[in-house]
Design an enzyme around this catalytic site. Structure first.
Site, short mmCIF file in Angstrom:
data_model
loop_
_atom_site.label_atom_id
_atom_site.label_comp_id
_atom_site.label_asym_id
_atom_site.label_seq_id
_atom_site.Cartn_x
_atom_site.Cartn_y
_atom_site.Cartn_z
N CYS A 7 51.17 64.35 17.28
CA CYS A 7 52.32 65.09 17.75
C CYS A 7 51.83 66.51 18.02
O CYS A 7 51.61 67.27 17.08
CB CYS A 7 53.45 65.10 16.71
SG CYS A 7 54.86 66.10 17.22
N CYS A 66 54.78 69.33 17.21
CA CYS A 66 55.24 69.62 15.84
C CYS A 66 54.62 68.62 14.88
O CYS A 66 53.40 68.63 14.72
CB CYS A 66 56.76 69.67 15.77
SG CYS A 66 57.62 68.27 16.54
N SER A 67 55.41 67.76 14.27
CA SER A 67 54.86 66.84 13.27
C SER A 67 55.71 65.57 13.18
O SER A 67 55.92 65.04 12.10
CB SER A 67 54.82 67.52 11.90
OG SER A 67 56.10 68.04 11.58
#
Lengths: 207, 244
Positions: free
Chosen positions: A110, A113-114
């Site tokens: 990603c 972000c996460s």
């Protein structure tokens, strides 16, 4: 000139005190309860976590029909396995699994972000959130995987999947050699979160 | 365009850190739990009212906006949950739930006495709602009667809309050409409107395949492909490219 990379000496003590101050104030102001954080963590320990993903992978290893469904209609496969309710819950409402084969190795990232499939993998480990990993896996996945100790055969194609919208991804690793005759529960023990994100392969059978 | 939007492909970085733990300091669990509670108690969700005093919207988009607004040097400096702690504390102050003076004073108290217990309080309906949110999620899926603009195999050009405070379009894909690999069923909304960036209302979403040699000519490893999930608003028919 300020040293932008200097940390206060008491960095962690200050972080710990600040988060405790915040939690205390939020309880006093009626935003959350004195049980809230512990209960959230309990949910991730028992209902949403990599133990669910490992069960999906183990079933896929012993049942080709299920494996085909897992990669073509991931949510239908998740529903079929009778996992806890949260197995299609927050951050896993729409998931997609991709299967490794002798020709293809998959890697989930990603870059913005996460994003991580909470119901089947729990919370993302630090390596997944590391800006160096996120940046480099997009352009040089083999070099990155080597740093994790995983050498991918140059003849194998790597597919890197960037989770940039609301689909949450995970990998179905290949079944390790020497696992014939193992029970589904024992097979599930060979599956790590790292294998289900593609920075590792499933562990060989413990000697 | 911010560095945080264009991390993918960035050069000159360190080796990766194979740190397999989810939390590296015990306090990190606490801020994670608070964030999750905020998402679950956010008033736009169709969940039962509770006794919680939380009355303002908080979604992933708010957390991400905070991270995207950071000075990029700070973004690299602070650990993942340190960024969350900063963003979430700031939100509670900015929205009037607590004051900066209160949190500073209380921080000093806990710094002086880390074992000082947390206060008691709250009713179970709050935690029940949080659990319901985790179990049910918050699906962004919507029915979509129209035919999606693109089909599997179509060549598409990725747009380059202005990023104001938030985007789901990775920087490394802007102005690049890819091939539609999957057209997801129906449509997906996003957690908020991103303004001129273009997402928010329900729209089709596609998985698009890119050739790393096209993204980073001569500077990407051979033998791999990269795929990204992209909202319809981010894509153009490839004829636009010739006209541009």
């Amino acid at each position: 000139m300020t040293d932008r990379f200097a940390y206060p000496q008491d960095r962690e003590a200050r972080n710990a005190a600040r988060v405790r101050a915040l939690e205390a104030l939020l309880i006093e102001k009626g935003v959350i309860t004195d049980q809230t954080v512990d209960k959230v963590m309990q949910t991730f320990a028992t209902e949403m976590g990599p133990f669910n993903g490992a069960k999906l992978v183990a079933r896929a290893w012993i049942d080709d029909v299920f494996k085909a469904l897992l990669v073509t209609d991931t949510m239908a496969a998740v529903a079929q396995l009778g996992l806890p309710t949260g197995a299609a819950g927050a951050e896993g409402e729409h998931m997609r699994a991709v299967a490794n084969t002798p020709q293809v190795h998959n890697l989930i990232i990603c870059t913005l972000c996460s994003c991580y499939p909470w119901p089947v993998l729990g919370l993302p480990p630090y390596w997944y959130k590391d800006p160096s990993f996120r940046a480099r896996a997009a352009r040089e996945p083999r070099a990155v995987l080597k740093e994790f100790g995983l050498e991918v055969d140059p003849a194998k194609e790597i597919r890197t999947w960037d989770s940039s919208a609301q689909i949450r991804w995970f990998v179905v690793p290949e079944r390790p050699d020497g696992t014939q005759g193992m029970s589904e529960d024992d097979l599930a023990k060979l599956v790590t979160p790292e294998a289900m994100m593609g920075v590792a392969v499933a562990l060989p059978q413990a000697a | 365009m911010k560095l945080q939007h264009t991390l993918g492909g960035l050069e000159g970085l360190d080796p990766v850190q194979p740190e397999f733990r989810v939390f590296v300091e015990p306090w990190e669990e606490r801020i994670f739990g608070i964030h999750t509670a905020m998402m679950a108690l956010s008033p736009q969700l169709n969940l039962p009212q509770t006794s919680s005093t939380f009355s303002t919207v908080w979604t992933w988009a708010d957390l991400r906006k905070g991270a995207e607004a950071m000075n990029p040097f700070d973004y690299f400096k602070y650990r993942y949950y340190e960024k969350w702690l900063g963003g979430i504390s700031g939100y509670f102050v900015a929205n009037g739930y607590i004051t900066q003076a209160e949190i500073d004073a209380r921080t000093d108290e806990y710094l002086a006495d880390p074992a000082k217990p947390l206060p008691s309080g709250g009713t179970p309906d709050v935690d029940d709602r949080i659990h319901t949110y985790l179990m049910d999620g918050d699906s962004p899926w919507h029915q979509w009667a129209d035919k999606p603009r693109f089909a599997v195999g179509d060549i598409v050009l990725v747009g380059d809309p202005p990023t104001v405070e938030h985007t789901r379009l990775p920087g490394y894909l802007r102005n690049k050409v890819g091939v539609v690999e999957t057209v997801y069923d129906d449509a997906f909304s996003y957690l908020c409107s991103t303004g001129p960036d273009g997402i928010g209302p329900a729209m089709p979403v596609y998985c698009v395949k890119f050739d790393p040699q096209h993204l980073w000519p001569g500077n990407a490893e051979p033998g791999f492909s990269i795929y990204a999930d992209l909202f319809d608003a981010y894509l153009r028919p490839v004829v636009d490219r010739a006209a541009a």
